[in-house]
Design a protein around this motif. Structure first.
Motif, PDB file in Angstrom:
ATOM      1  N   THR A   1      12.206  -1.669  -3.322  1.00  0.00           N
ATOM      2  CA  THR A   1      10.584  -1.728  -2.127  1.00  0.00           C
ATOM      3  C   THR A   1      11.199  -0.972  -1.003  1.00  0.00           C
ATOM      4  N   LEU A   2      12.378  -1.276  -0.758  1.00  0.00           N
ATOM      5  CA  LEU A   2      12.818  -0.617   0.978  1.00  0.00           C
ATOM      6  C   LEU A   2      13.098   0.863   0.453  1.00  0.00           C
ATOM      7  N   ARG A   3      13.183   1.415  -0.594  1.00  0.00           N
ATOM      8  CA  ARG A   3      13.383   2.797  -0.860  1.00  0.00           C
ATOM      9  C   ARG A   3      12.049   3.475  -0.782  1.00  0.00           C
ATOM     10  N   PHE A   4      11.098   2.700  -1.169  1.00  0.00           N
ATOM     11  CA  PHE A   4       9.656   3.166  -1.529  1.00  0.00           C
ATOM     12  C   PHE A   4       9.121   3.007   0.042  1.00  0.00           C
ATOM     13  N   TRP A   5       9.438   2.129   0.889  1.00  0.00           N
ATOM     14  CA  TRP A   5       8.896   2.101   2.276  1.00  0.00           C
ATOM     15  C   TRP A   5       9.524   3.224   2.901  1.00  0.00           C
ATOM     16  N   GLU A   6      10.809   3.842   2.550  1.00  0.00           N
ATOM     17  CA  GLU A   6      11.301   4.805   3.354  1.00  0.00           C
ATOM     18  C   GLU A   6      10.592   5.967   2.937  1.00  0.00           C
ATOM     19  N   ARG A   7      10.190   6.294   1.657  1.00  0.00           N
ATOM     20  CA  ARG A   7       9.712   7.620   1.252  1.00  0.00           C
ATOM     21  C   ARG A   7       8.089   7.593   2.026  1.00  0.00           C
ATOM     22  N   GLU A   8       7.684   6.244   2.049  1.00  0.00           N
ATOM     23  CA  GLU A   8       6.305   6.226   2.769  1.00  0.00           C
ATOM     24  C   GLU A   8       6.203   6.636   4.118  1.00  0.00           C
ATOM     25  N   GLY A   9       7.607   6.844   4.845  1.00  0.00           N
ATOM     26  CA  GLY A   9       7.687   6.967   6.255  1.00  0.00           C
ATOM     27  C   GLY A   9       7.577   5.724   7.233  1.00  0.00           C
ATOM     28  N   LEU A  10       7.752   4.492   6.415  1.00  0.00           N
ATOM     29  CA  LEU A  10       7.616   3.155   7.278  1.00  0.00           C
ATOM     30  C   LEU A  10       8.957   2.704   8.016  1.00  0.00           C
ATOM     31  N   VAL A  11      10.087   2.961   7.175  1.00  0.00           N
ATOM     32  CA  VAL A  11      11.173   2.545   7.536  1.00  0.00           C
ATOM     33  C   VAL A  11      12.170   3.625   7.568  1.00  0.00           C
ATOM     34  N   ALA A  12      12.995   3.954   8.609  1.00  0.00           N
ATOM     35  CA  ALA A  12      14.162   5.206   8.630  1.00  0.00           C
ATOM     36  C   ALA A  12      15.409   4.553   8.663  1.00  0.00           C
ATOM     37  N   PRO A  13      16.116   4.345   7.656  1.00  0.00           N
ATOM     38  CA  PRO A  13      17.527   3.874   7.748  1.00  0.00           C
ATOM     39  C   PRO A  13      18.660   5.179   7.953  1.00  0.00           C
ATOM     40  N   GLU A  14      19.784   4.720   8.565  1.00  0.00           N
ATOM     41  CA  GLU A  14      20.743   5.709   8.634  1.00  0.00           C
ATOM     42  C   GLU A  14      21.283   5.968   7.427  1.00  0.00           C
ATOM     43  N   ARG A  15      22.277   7.095   7.243  1.00  0.00           N
ATOM     44  CA  ARG A  15      22.906   7.222   6.174  1.00  0.00           C
ATOM     45  C   ARG A  15      24.345   7.979   6.621  1.00  0.00           C
ATOM     46  N   VAL A  16      25.368   6.915   6.479  1.00  0.00           N
ATOM     47  CA  VAL A  16      26.631   7.016   7.312  1.00  0.00           C
ATOM     48  C   VAL A  16      27.697   7.352   6.299  1.00  0.00           C
ATOM     49  N   THR A  17      27.609   6.583   5.158  1.00  0.00           N
ATOM     50  CA  THR A  17      28.977   7.022   4.544  1.00  0.00           C
ATOM     51  C   THR A  17      29.069   8.094   3.665  1.00  0.00           C
ATOM     52  N   SER A  18      30.230   8.559   3.156  1.00  0.00           N
ATOM     53  CA  SER A  18      30.343   9.659   2.456  1.00  0.00           C
ATOM     54  C   SER A  18      29.539   9.799   1.127  1.00  0.00           C
ATOM     55  N   LEU A  19      29.280   8.830   0.786  1.00  0.00           N
ATOM     56  CA  LEU A  19      28.010   8.852  -0.376  1.00  0.00           C
ATOM     57  C   LEU A  19      26.469   8.750  -0.004  1.00  0.00           C
ATOM     58  N   ARG A  20      26.492   8.892   1.329  1.00  0.00           N
ATOM     59  CA  ARG A  20      25.076   8.937   1.992  1.00  0.00           C
ATOM     60  C   ARG A  20      24.516   7.463   1.699  1.00  0.00           C
ATOM     61  N   ALA A  21      25.206   6.617   1.448  1.00  0.00           N
ATOM     62  CA  ALA A  21      24.506   5.206   1.472  1.00  0.00           C
ATOM     63  C   ALA A  21      23.627   4.594   2.524  1.00  0.00           C
ATOM     64  N   ARG A  22      22.723   3.960   2.450  1.00  0.00           N
ATOM     65  CA  ARG A  22      21.706   3.548   3.407  1.00  0.00           C
ATOM     66  C   ARG A  22      22.266   2.454   4.470  1.00  0.00           C
ATOM     67  N   ARG A  23      22.386   2.812   5.501  1.00  0.00           N
ATOM     68  CA  ARG A  23      22.722   1.623   6.561  1.00  0.00           C
ATOM     69  C   ARG A  23      21.479   1.251   7.403  1.00  0.00           C
ATOM     70  N   TYR A  24      21.007   0.098   7.789  1.00  0.00           N
ATOM     71  CA  TYR A  24      19.930   0.149   8.578  1.00  0.00           C
ATOM     72  C   TYR A  24      20.265  -0.593  10.001  1.00  0.00           C
ATOM     73  N   ASP A  25      19.916   0.435  10.969  1.00  0.00           N
ATOM     74  CA  ASP A  25      20.423  -0.376  12.374  1.00  0.00           C
ATOM     75  C   ASP A  25      19.172  -1.308  12.815  1.00  0.00           C
ATOM     76  N   ALA A  26      19.496  -1.803  14.101  1.00  0.00           N
ATOM     77  CA  ALA A  26      18.610  -2.619  14.572  1.00  0.00           C
ATOM     78  C   ALA A  26      16.992  -2.306  14.799  1.00  0.00           C
ATOM     79  N   PRO A  27      16.774  -1.159  14.974  1.00  0.00           N
ATOM     80  CA  PRO A  27      15.464  -0.858  14.884  1.00  0.00           C
ATOM     81  C   PRO A  27      14.791  -0.449  13.467  1.00  0.00           C
ATOM     82  N   ALA A  28      15.580  -0.052  12.530  1.00  0.00           N
ATOM     83  CA  ALA A  28      15.195   0.102  11.280  1.00  0.00           C
ATOM     84  C   ALA A  28      15.121  -1.081  10.811  1.00  0.00           C
ATOM     85  N   ILE A  29      16.142  -2.304  10.999  1.00  0.00           N
ATOM     86  CA  ILE A  29      15.778  -3.577  10.727  1.00  0.00           C
ATOM     87  C   ILE A  29      14.527  -4.376  11.083  1.00  0.00           C
ATOM     88  N   GLY A  30      14.119  -4.047  12.446  1.00  0.00           N
ATOM     89  CA  GLY A  30      13.208  -4.612  12.812  1.00  0.00           C
ATOM     90  C   GLY A  30      11.677  -4.118  12.095  1.00  0.00           C
TER      91      GLY A  30
END
Length: 254
Positions: free
Chosen positions: A142-171
């Motif tokens: 569901t979170l990935r779907f929201w990202e594709r729809e442009g509703l939530v924008a997580p950061e990608r910080v690991t070498s595997l480009r795993a998603r991490r959500y900072d405070a604005p994205a969590i909000g």
């Protein structure tokens, strides 16, 4: 023989509440039709000029002077049917603005209600997609779907480009979850988030109380603009009465 019903510029100014110079300026801009000229060269106006200026005043209060000038100038080139449709569009526009604010108010209530039950989410600095999904009670897909729809924008910080959500994205995710849980579809959620962004509620702070105050003020302004449009109604009707009737449709070919 002079027309006894003809009005001088000063008469139109007095009846409409504008100055003589403003009457001339608004005539030049096409807000009112050009006056006829008497044999001595003086302008001669009709009562419809006064009604048009009063209508313009109400329209200016409803949509602003620039849009009102454009609309009034356009009305004189239209048939009654076309002009009525243009005026109706102003009513529709105000109603749409009002609905958007009311929807944002409902969204704010949903956000605050959700926050009361999931306050722990707000305290995190960053979260993985698994952590955030668990905190919100949704699937990671569901979170990935929201990202594709442009509703939530997580950061990608690991070498595997795993998603991490900072405070604005969590909000943002918390807001989306609250709205979806309240029955809002994706297009409506997107519109609401865009509206809230425009109010600086997500990125520039101020808290729910500030947003609530802004929304109430906006509703009050829309209400005042609607009153101005209603006040102009009789004068706009007089303007329409002076226009060309609707054209008959062209006959169908034999």
């Amino acid at each position: 023989m002079p027309d006894e019903s003809a009005l001088r510029t000063v008469d139109v100014a007095r009846e409409s509440g504008y100055s003589v110079q403003q009457v001339r300026d608004l005539e030049r801009l096409g807000v009112i039709p050009a006056a006829t000229r008497s044999s001595n060269g003086y302008r001669a106006y009709a009562p419809v000029h006064v009604r048009a200026l009063r209508a313009y005043r109400g329209l200016a209060g409803a949509v602003g002077p620039v849009a009102a000038r454009q609309l009034m100038a356009d009305l004189w080139t239209r048939t009654v049917t076309e002009a009525a449709a243009a005026i109706n569009a102003v009513h529709v526009g105000l109603a749409r603005e009002r609905d958007e604010v009311l929807r944002a108010q409902k969204a704010l209530w949903a956000i605050e209600s959700e926050a009361a039950h999931h306050g722990a989410v707000e305290g995190a600095d960053t979260m993985t997609i698994t952590e955030l999904a668990a905190a919100l009670g949704v699937r990671t897909s569901t979170l990935r779907f929201w990202e594709r729809e442009g509703l939530v924008a997580p950061e990608r910080v690991t070498s595997l480009r795993a998603r991490r959500y900072d405070a604005p994205a969590i909000g943002a995710a918390r807001i989306v979850a609250a709205l979806r849980g309240s029955g809002y579809g994706i297009p409506a959620v997107r519109d609401i988030i865009d509206s809230l962004h425009s109010l600086h509620s997500l990125r520039e702070g101020g808290g729910p109380e500030r947003v609530r105050h802004i929304l109430v003020e906006r509703l009050d302004r829309i209400g005042a603009r609607s009153v101005e449009l209603l006040r102009a109604g009789a004068d706009l009707a007089a303007v329409l009465d002076s226009l060309t009737p609707a054209r008959d449709p062209a006959p169908a070919p034999a």
